[in-house]
Design a protein around this motif. Structure first.
Motif, mmCIF file in Angstrom:
data_model
loop_
_atom_site.group_PDB
_atom_site.id
_atom_site.type_symbol
_atom_site.label_atom_id
_atom_site.label_comp_id
_atom_site.label_asym_id
_atom_site.label_seq_id
_atom_site.Cartn_x
_atom_site.Cartn_y
_atom_site.Cartn_z
ATOM 1 N N SER B 18 0.845 -1.191 0.000
ATOM 2 C CA SER B 18 0.000 0.000 0.000
ATOM 3 C C SER B 18 0.878 1.237 0.000
ATOM 4 N N TYR B 19 0.417 2.248 -0.705
ATOM 5 C CA TYR B 19 1.026 3.576 -0.607
ATOM 6 C C TYR B 19 -0.034 4.450 0.047
ATOM 7 N N GLY B 20 0.116 4.720 1.326
ATOM 8 C CA GLY B 20 -0.932 5.457 2.039
ATOM 9 C C GLY B 20 -2.205 4.632 2.047
ATOM 10 N N ASN B 26 -2.645 -6.254 -3.947
ATOM 11 C CA ASN B 26 -3.510 -6.719 -2.879
ATOM 12 C C ASN B 26 -3.438 -8.228 -2.703
ATOM 13 N N ASN B 27 -2.746 -8.677 -1.656
ATOM 14 C CA ASN B 27 -2.767 -10.085 -1.251
ATOM 15 C C ASN B 27 -2.437 -11.033 -2.410
ATOM 16 N N THR B 50 5.274 -2.580 -9.303
ATOM 17 C CA THR B 50 5.322 -2.625 -7.839
ATOM 18 C C THR B 50 5.641 -4.046 -7.367
ATOM 19 N N THR B 51 5.024 -5.023 -8.010
ATOM 20 C CA THR B 51 5.287 -6.421 -7.644
ATOM 21 C C THR B 51 6.765 -6.747 -7.829
ATOM 22 N N ALA B 59 11.206 -2.190 -2.809
ATOM 23 C CA ALA B 59 10.100 -1.528 -2.120
ATOM 24 C C ALA B 59 9.732 -2.422 -0.947
ATOM 25 N N GLN B 60 9.381 -1.782 0.154
ATOM 26 C CA GLN B 60 9.080 -2.565 1.345
ATOM 27 C C GLN B 60 7.656 -3.107 1.283
ATOM 28 N N LEU B 61 7.503 -4.376 1.600
ATOM 29 C CA LEU B 61 6.177 -4.977 1.585
ATOM 30 C C LEU B 61 5.360 -4.433 2.754
ATOM 31 N N THR B 62 4.093 -4.156 2.501
ATOM 32 C CA THR B 62 3.195 -3.784 3.591
ATOM 33 C C THR B 62 2.897 -5.029 4.422
#
Lengths: 140, 297
Positions: B18-20, B26-27, B50-51, B59-62
């Motif tokens: 997620s960005y904000g 999503n999952n 992003t993936t 990029a850091q995983l949420t």
């Protein structure tokens, strides 16, 4: 060895099924002789620009059907015994379902039995010699 | 059938980014088998880039995790992973030769003979500075660097963009050659024809969600359209909406079209019972399947 097979990756027909049919056709028609070596998975994948696992899948199925044999380190070969008959039988199945689909299509377009029969007679006349089976292409 | 005897080369487990408040991915759970060419398809903004960034730790995983051959990503693995971002990471005032020199000193696996082949393949002029190269030549240089280390894993974001048809085909051949040698390739492309040719596995992302995944060949074999016409307006066929094998039904005047997965027998029977004037079963190529999956047509 030049790429003797061609595939169309952009149809709805899976590529491995296209390959299987072409190998069987080549064997049934004697284009590939018993004992003849097939291109390696990597070679065929590269020649046709298709996925190697897809080629491997086709080869596995052809092996299961007794059309080809694979020995580790030596490669894949057309089976020595009965490969032609098995391939011919498989092709007859393909031809049968093609004709079946054509008849179904004709029926769905509202054609009557007699009309379809007439179309078939014309097609038979066009593609088969009038002398009957004796002179037709003979598989050896 | 592919039998997974070993851990997937890349195992994406419940990846969310997620960005904000906006969810980019999503999952997402996808396993990329070793030796496969895995095509990631999606419309713009679907979450492909992003993936890739999440997979490679850029990029850091949420939430979720990504595992390589059973292990989490470690710095030493980068020796055997090549990543080509959508915008090739090149220095604009350095020449192609400079880039090759840098890479040669950075990677123990760097194969100089292979570079020469790749440079010849793409017709690269290594004396030119990157900023004077066309978009296609920049892509070709980035690809040369990506393949030069004979990596075990290749992550390529739009690898063929900007390339002419001949070089696009060269890229596919390089991917196929790598996979035949046991490497794993994950790539994205807007050109479905490339995925259809080179990939064995495909995943379709839409607005951050995985909407379809599988073997390209199996999807083609399973996804069919049953199309029928009727003398008057087509019946509503509400019972087909409850059929789990029916993705959707389209009715327009005399025409009805059911998008079917797996066996379409029940559908054919239901439609036949309504006495259509014509009925046919249509194959779907990957583009049809893609458009149906993202609701484009």
């Amino acid at each position: 060895m030049p790429a003797i097979f061609t595939v169309d990756p952009h149809t709805g027909v899976p590529i491995y099924l296209q390959l299987i049919e072409q190998v069987k056709r080549s064997v049934a028609l004697g284009v590939l002789a018993p004992g003849e070596r097939l291109p390696t998975v990597k070679q065929l994948a590269t020649d046709l620009t298709i996925n190697p696992n897809t080629v491997a899948r086709a080869y596995r199925d052809l092996e299961r059907d007794g059309v080809i044999e694979t020995s580790v380190g030596r490669g894949s070969f057309v089976s020595q015994n009965g490969a032609g008959d098995r391939a011919a039988a498989a092709l007859a199945d393909v031809a049968s379902s093609t004709v079946d689909a054509a008849v179904r299509e004709a029926k769905s377009m509202g054609l009557k039995r007699g009309q379809v029969r007439e179309i078939f007679s014309k097609a038979l006349e066009r593609w088969y010699s009038p002398d009957g089976d004796a002179k037709e292409h003979n598989r050896s | 059938m592919t039998i997974a005897l070993e851990a997937p080369a890349i195992d994406i487990r419940s990846l969310t980014k997620s960005y904000g408040t906006s969810v980019a991915v999503n999952n997402l759970s996808v396993a990329i088998p070793k030796g496969s060419i895995f095509g990631l398809l999606g419309t713009n903004g679907a979450g492909k880039t992003t993936t890739f960034k999440c997979i490679l730790g850029l990029a850091q995983l949420t939430s979720g995790q990504v595992v390589f051959g059973g292990n989490p990503l470690r710095p030493e693995m980068f020796e055997s992973i090549s990543y080509m971002p959508e915008q090739p990471a090149l220095y604009s005032c350095f020449t192609g030769r400079d880039h090759i020199d840098i890479a040669r000193h950075s990677f123990a696996r760097f194969d100089v003979a292979r570079v020469q082949n790749l440079v010849a393949l793409f017709g690269l002029d290594l004396r030119k500075k990157v900023r004077t190269l066309s978009k296609g030549q920049q892509s070709a240089l980035a690809l040369t660097l990506a393949f030069a280390t004979r990596p075990e894993i290749l992550v390529l974001d739009e690898p063929a963009s900007g390339l002419d048809p001949v070089h696009q085909r060269n890229v596919l051949d390089l991917m196929i050659d790598a996979a035949a040698g046991g490497a794993t390739v994950l790539f994205s492309s807007h050109q479905i024809g490339q995925v259809e040719r080179a990939a064995d596995h495909v995943a379709i992302l839409h607005r951050g969600n995985l909407v379809l995944q599988g073997l390209v060949e199996d999807l083609k074999a399973e996804e069919k359209i049953v199309e029928a016409t009727f003398e008057g307006d087509a019946p509503s066929f509400t019972e087909l909406d409850r059929n789990p094998n029916v993705r959707r039904v389209m009715r327009q005047g005399r025409l009805v079209r059911a998008y079917v997965t797996g066996t379409g027998d029940g559908v054919v029977a239901a439609i036949t019972a309504a006495s259509p004037t014509s009925m046919r079963i249509l194959d779907q190529n990957l583009e049809d399947i893609f458009l149906a999956a993202v609701g484009g047509k």
